[in-house]
Design a protein around this motif. Structure first.
Motif, PDB file in Angstrom:
ATOM      1  N   PRO A 194       4.441   0.781   9.247  1.00  0.00           N
ATOM      2  CA  PRO A 194       3.526  -0.130   9.939  1.00  0.00           C
ATOM      3  C   PRO A 194       3.653  -1.559   9.423  1.00  0.00           C
ATOM      4  CG  PRO A 194       2.396   1.901   9.320  1.00  0.00           C
ATOM      5  CD  PRO A 194       3.722   1.921   8.643  1.00  0.00           C
ATOM      6  N   GLU A 195       3.579  -2.497  10.331  1.00  0.00           N
ATOM      7  CA  GLU A 195       3.735  -3.918  10.009  1.00  0.00           C
ATOM      8  C   GLU A 195       2.711  -4.389   8.972  1.00  0.00           C
ATOM      9  OE1 GLU A 195       2.187  -7.947  10.284  1.00  0.00           O
ATOM     10  OE2 GLU A 195       1.271  -6.203  11.274  1.00  0.00           O
ATOM     11  N   TRP A 255       5.353  -2.474  14.230  1.00  0.00           N
ATOM     12  CA  TRP A 255       6.218  -1.656  13.363  1.00  0.00           C
ATOM     13  C   TRP A 255       7.484  -2.414  12.987  1.00  0.00           C
ATOM     14  CZ3 TRP A 255       5.255   3.376  11.652  1.00  0.00           C
ATOM     15  CH2 TRP A 255       4.107   3.978  12.175  1.00  0.00           C
ATOM     16  N   TYR A 256       7.981  -2.150  11.781  1.00  0.00           N
ATOM     17  CA  TYR A 256       9.277  -2.644  11.353  1.00  0.00           C
ATOM     18  C   TYR A 256      10.195  -1.465  11.065  1.00  0.00           C
ATOM     19  CZ  TYR A 256       7.833  -7.512  10.533  1.00  0.00           C
ATOM     20  OH  TYR A 256       7.415  -8.808  10.680  1.00  0.00           O
ATOM     21  N   SER A 268       0.845  -1.183   0.000  1.00  0.00           N
ATOM     22  CA  SER A 268       0.000   0.000   0.000  1.00  0.00           C
ATOM     23  C   SER A 268       0.886   1.241   0.000  1.00  0.00           C
ATOM     24  CB  SER A 268      -0.900   0.012   1.242  1.00  0.00           C
ATOM     25  OG  SER A 268      -1.684   1.190   1.267  1.00  0.00           O
ATOM     26  N   ASP A 269       0.319   2.387  -0.324  1.00  0.00           N
ATOM     27  CA  ASP A 269       1.023   3.641  -0.088  1.00  0.00           C
ATOM     28  C   ASP A 269       1.231   3.796   1.415  1.00  0.00           C
ATOM     29  OD1 ASP A 269       0.525   4.001  -2.763  1.00  0.00           O
ATOM     30  OD2 ASP A 269      -0.458   5.946  -2.565  1.00  0.00           O
ATOM     31  N   THR A 270       2.376   4.297   1.792  1.00  0.00           N
ATOM     32  CA  THR A 270       2.622   4.625   3.192  1.00  0.00           C
ATOM     33  C   THR A 270       3.802   5.595   3.241  1.00  0.00           C
ATOM     34  OG1 THR A 270       2.948   3.748   5.420  1.00  0.00           O
ATOM     35  CG2 THR A 270       4.177   2.685   3.656  1.00  0.00           C
ATOM     36  N   ARG A 271       4.315   5.866   4.427  1.00  0.00           N
ATOM     37  CA  ARG A 271       5.418   6.811   4.583  1.00  0.00           C
ATOM     38  C   ARG A 271       6.532   6.176   5.415  1.00  0.00           C
ATOM     39  NH1 ARG A 271       2.098  12.543   5.560  1.00  0.00           N
ATOM     40  NH2 ARG A 271       0.768  12.317   3.696  1.00  0.00           N
ATOM     41  N   LEU A 272       7.726   6.726   5.298  1.00  0.00           N
ATOM     42  CA  LEU A 272       8.856   6.281   6.105  1.00  0.00           C
ATOM     43  C   LEU A 272       8.933   7.203   7.318  1.00  0.00           C
ATOM     44  CD1 LEU A 272      11.281   4.317   6.266  1.00  0.00           C
ATOM     45  CD2 LEU A 272      12.656   6.096   5.152  1.00  0.00           C
ATOM     46  N   GLU A 302      12.981  -6.953  13.862  1.00  0.00           N
ATOM     47  CA  GLU A 302      11.785  -7.778  13.988  1.00  0.00           C
ATOM     48  C   GLU A 302      10.583  -6.857  14.221  1.00  0.00           C
ATOM     49  OE1 GLU A 302      11.642 -11.209  13.568  1.00  0.00           O
ATOM     50  OE2 GLU A 302      13.641 -10.719  12.822  1.00  0.00           O
ATOM     51  N   ASN A 303       9.402  -7.432  14.146  1.00  0.00           N
ATOM     52  CA  ASN A 303       8.180  -6.681  14.422  1.00  0.00           C
ATOM     53  C   ASN A 303       8.219  -6.149  15.852  1.00  0.00           C
ATOM     54  OD1 ASN A 303       5.564  -5.771  14.830  1.00  0.00           O
ATOM     55  ND2 ASN A 303       4.634  -7.479  13.709  1.00  0.00           N
ATOM     56  N   GLU A 304       8.107  -4.830  15.975  1.00  0.00           N
ATOM     57  CA  GLU A 304       8.133  -4.186  17.288  1.00  0.00           C
ATOM     58  C   GLU A 304       6.830  -3.442  17.514  1.00  0.00           C
ATOM     59  OE1 GLU A 304      11.532  -1.653  17.202  1.00  0.00           O
ATOM     60  OE2 GLU A 304      12.977  -3.294  17.029  1.00  0.00           O
TER      61      GLU A 304
END
Length: 399
Positions: free
Chosen positions: A75-76, A61-62, A27-31, A56-58
């Motif tokens: 986001p994960e 979040w990655y 999907s579109d997302t942001r850093l 790892e997944n936190e």
């Protein structure tokens, strides 16, 4: 024992992180700079962008590395091992990256805004140049930083071998030809530096647009070139103006086919209406080749992958079937190409004369100066000039 278990845990995490080298954003997302969508962010991702996982997944979040080597959080839910036609994409209305499907590029992209843009192998202005790009060229962009002075990977993938970088400020929405012309016309005539900068952009954009824009583009650029009084630049521009004139009056396909229908070669004094010889006749006329080599032919467009190389020509040869096909001819006092009684291409033909006589029949590109094409039914002639003189004629068969 605890130390041993800890080391095993580290090893397990490392294996887990690297077991899948390529991850994608579905999907579109942001850093983001932190694990929060309400926090600051570094740039925009478009659907399909490739990332490398750094953690790892936190808590959903990655930490990831983008294709321009920037690091941050996503986001994960947007991380996927592969893309799927059923992906439900969330559009980001503020994302400047253009989706694929327009008239210029099939994937996520933006356009070059400046003339003669150097695409670098690394995000470093001193790294080697991999390609020269031109105003209006579409470039693949999956991640775009906010900062105009940050680097963008315009290859669109995380591959060191092929990656190409330029600064964010040099790419954006496709430039408007008429707007650039207005900007040029507003400049004071004495401002030759700025007029040259915008003139170069106008010319390059014209090559990436309707060819009818080439003549007005070069008319403006020529004004500046005359001011600069650079003999080589002046000669190159005058040649390009002649090319532009021919392209603006380009012949129809059926007229070009008629022009090439009776083409024949004079090779070492032997006139032939065909590109084909027997292998034995080829050797009889031209002697033993100076070199034999195997060339990969995935499309199967040549007689054979075996090629004979002579000082005068190159031929594809099937020795078992006793067949040979001329693929490239070096033009000299022995070799000529004859389209008709009034169209002879020999070693006395200058590039300027060629353009003036046959400019309405040719294809040309700013990216391949001094190379021209003339269409055939299932192939084309690629004609190369060196130092203003005809050098080679190569037959390119379509895949």
């Amino acid at each position: 024992m605890k130390k041993y278990c800890f080391l095993l845990a580290l090893l397990f995490c490392s294996v887990l992180l690297h077991s899948q080298d390529r991850y994608f954003l579905n999907s579109d997302t942001r850093l983001y700079t932190s694990k929060s969508t309400s926090g600051d962010f570094l740039g925009y991702f478009k659907y399909g962008a490739e990332v490398r996982l750094l953690s790892e997944n936190e808590n959903g979040w990655y930490k990831v590395k983008a294709d321009n080597l920037s690091e941050g959080y996503v986001p994960e839910k947007f991380i996927a091992e592969r893309l799927n036609a059923k992906d439900v994409q969330i559009k980001d209305s503020e994302n400047p990256i253009i989706e694929g499907g327009d008239a210029y590029y099939g994937g996520n992209h933006l356009f070059v805004l400046v003339a003669g843009l150097k695409a670098r192998a690394q995000p470093d202005k001193n790294s080697k140049t991999r390609e020269i790009l031109y105003t209006g060229d579409p470039v693949a962009v999956n991640y775009l930083p906010k900062n105009p002075d940050e680097w963008v990977n315009i290859y669109g993938r995380i591959d060191d071998e092929y990656a190409q970088f330029t600064l964010r400020k040099f790419i954006g929405k496709r430039p408007d030809f008429n707007a650039l012309v207005k900007d040029f016309d507003k400049l004071d005539v004495s401002n030759s530096t700025e007029r040259k900068t915008i003139g170069e952009r106008i010319v390059e954009l014209a090559w990436n647009s309707d060819k009818t824009t080439l003549t007005p583009a070069y008319q403006r650029y020529y004004e500046v070139v005359k001011q600069l009084n650079d003999p080589k630049l002046l000669a190159d521009t005058e040649l390009n103006m002649a090319i532009a004139k021919g392209l603006s009056k380009h012949k129809k396909p059926e007229e070009i086919t008629a022009f090439t229908k009776k083409v024949e070669f004079i090779l070492k004094g032997t006139k032939t209406k065909s590109l084909y010889f027997t292998q034995k006749d080829l050797v009889k006329i031209f002697g033993k080749p100076s070199k034999k080599a195997t060339v990969s032919d995935e499309c199967g467009i040549y007689l054979s992958e075996l090629f004979y190389y002579y000082p005068d020509l190159v031929a594809s040869v099937d020795e078992n079937k006793n067949q040979a096909e001329i693929t490239k001819v070096f033009i000299n006092e022995n070799n000529k190409v004859v389209f008709n009684a009034n169209a002879l291409l020999d070693n006395t033909l200058s590039e300027k004369t060629f353009i003036e006589k046959y400019g309405t029949y040719i294809g040309a590109s700013i990216k391949a100066p001094h190379f021209y094409s003339i269409q055939l039914e299932d192939s084309e002639f690629t004609i190369e000039f060196r130092d203003g003189k005809l050098f080679t004629v190569e037959i390119i068969f379509y895949c």
